[in-house]
Design an enzyme around this catalytic site. Sequence first.
Site, PDB file in Angstrom:
ATOM      1  CG  HIS A 151      -1.767   1.188   1.380  1.00 18.48           C
ATOM      2  ND1 HIS A 151      -3.058   1.259   0.927  1.00 18.48           N
ATOM      3  CD2 HIS A 151      -1.515   2.400   1.942  1.00 18.48           C
ATOM      4  CE1 HIS A 151      -3.564   2.446   1.204  1.00 18.48           C
ATOM      5  NE2 HIS A 151      -2.639   3.154   1.817  1.00 18.48           N
ATOM      6  CD  GLU A 152       1.921   3.734   3.546  1.00 14.77           C
ATOM      7  OE1 GLU A 152       2.421   4.842   3.275  1.00 14.77           O
ATOM      8  OE2 GLU A 152       0.724   3.598   3.860  1.00 14.77           O
ATOM      9  CG  HIS A 194       0.334   6.201  -0.862  1.00 15.76           C
ATOM     10  ND1 HIS A 194      -0.819   6.750  -1.379  1.00 15.76           N
ATOM     11  CD2 HIS A 194      -0.009   5.646   0.334  1.00 15.76           C
ATOM     12  CE1 HIS A 194      -1.822   6.552  -0.527  1.00 15.76           C
ATOM     13  NE2 HIS A 194      -1.361   5.873   0.496  1.00 15.76           N
ATOM     14  CD  GLU A 247      -4.743   6.691   2.056  1.00 13.28           C
ATOM     15  OE1 GLU A 247      -4.381   5.515   1.822  1.00 13.28           O
ATOM     16  OE2 GLU A 247      -4.051   7.477   2.707  1.00 13.28           O
TER      17      GLU A 247
END
Length: 267
Positions: free
Chosen positions: A124-125, A128, A185
Site C-alpha cells: 500500500h505504501e 503511493h 487511498e
Amino acid sequence: MWRCGAWFGLAVLVAACGTVPYTNRSQLVLISAREEAALGAQAFKEVVTEEPVLRAGGVVTPVVEVGQRLAAVAQRPDFDWRFVVIDKPDEVNAFCLPGGKVAVYTGILPVARDTAGLAVVMGHEIAHALARHGAERMSQGMVAQLGGALLGAGLGDSQSGQMILAAYGLGAQYGVLLPYSRTQESEADQIGLMLMARAGYDPREAVAFWQRMDATTSASGAPPEFLSTHPGHSTRVRQLSGWMPEATRVYEQSTRARVVPLVASAS
C-alpha cells in the site's frame, strides 16, 4: 501581458498532466520524477537520523525480505530502494518516500502478524510512491495556494524535505500533514493489492489485515495516523472484493513467497 502569462501557466498545467500507473487516472504533477526522488532521499536521511531505527535482526530481516520482493515487481529500476524498521511500538504507521525509501514502524507489526500482512502494509505504501501521490498533493497545493506562482520555481530550499515528508503523510513533527484523498487511498489499495499478488503473497490476506486494522481502530477509539483518511471499512472491503478476481489470477501465476509469523519482539 497578464493574458499571455495566464496562457503560459495553462500550457504548463496541461503539459504536467499525466496518468497514474495501473489505474490510468489523470493527475497533475508539477515536479519532475528526478527532483521528487532527490527530495525523498533528503527527507529519508532526515528521518533515519532522528528516529530510533533498528539496525539488524528481529523484524528487520522479514521487512527487508518483503520489501525486496515487492521492489522486484514494482518495475522501477530507477528507484534506490531502502527498507528500515523504526522502533516505535505506539506508532501504527508505515511510509514510502519517493525513490523507494520505505519505513515500517514497530507499532503496526502486531496488526500485520506475518509477512503476508506486512506485504499488505508495504505494498500500500509503495503504491503511493509509484502513483506519485505526494508530488500530486504538492502540485495541487502549489496551484491552489499560490495560483501557479511557483510553477517555475525550484524546490531546493531548506523546507523542501519538510514538504515531501508532509506530502507523503508523515506526522506534524515533520511539517503540516497533507492528508491523502480518499481516491488516492483507494488507488493505493488497488495498486498495493496487485503488487503483493505479483510478489507471491496471497491478496486475500488484504481483507484480513484491514479487518484487524479496523478492530484496532475501534478498540483505541481514534484512528491511527495510518488510517486518518482511508476509506471506511465497508467501502474498502467492497473495493478489494471487486479487484480480487484479477489479483488472485496474478497470484496464481506468481512464484509464491514464504509466509512466516513476525517475532513478538522488535529487537
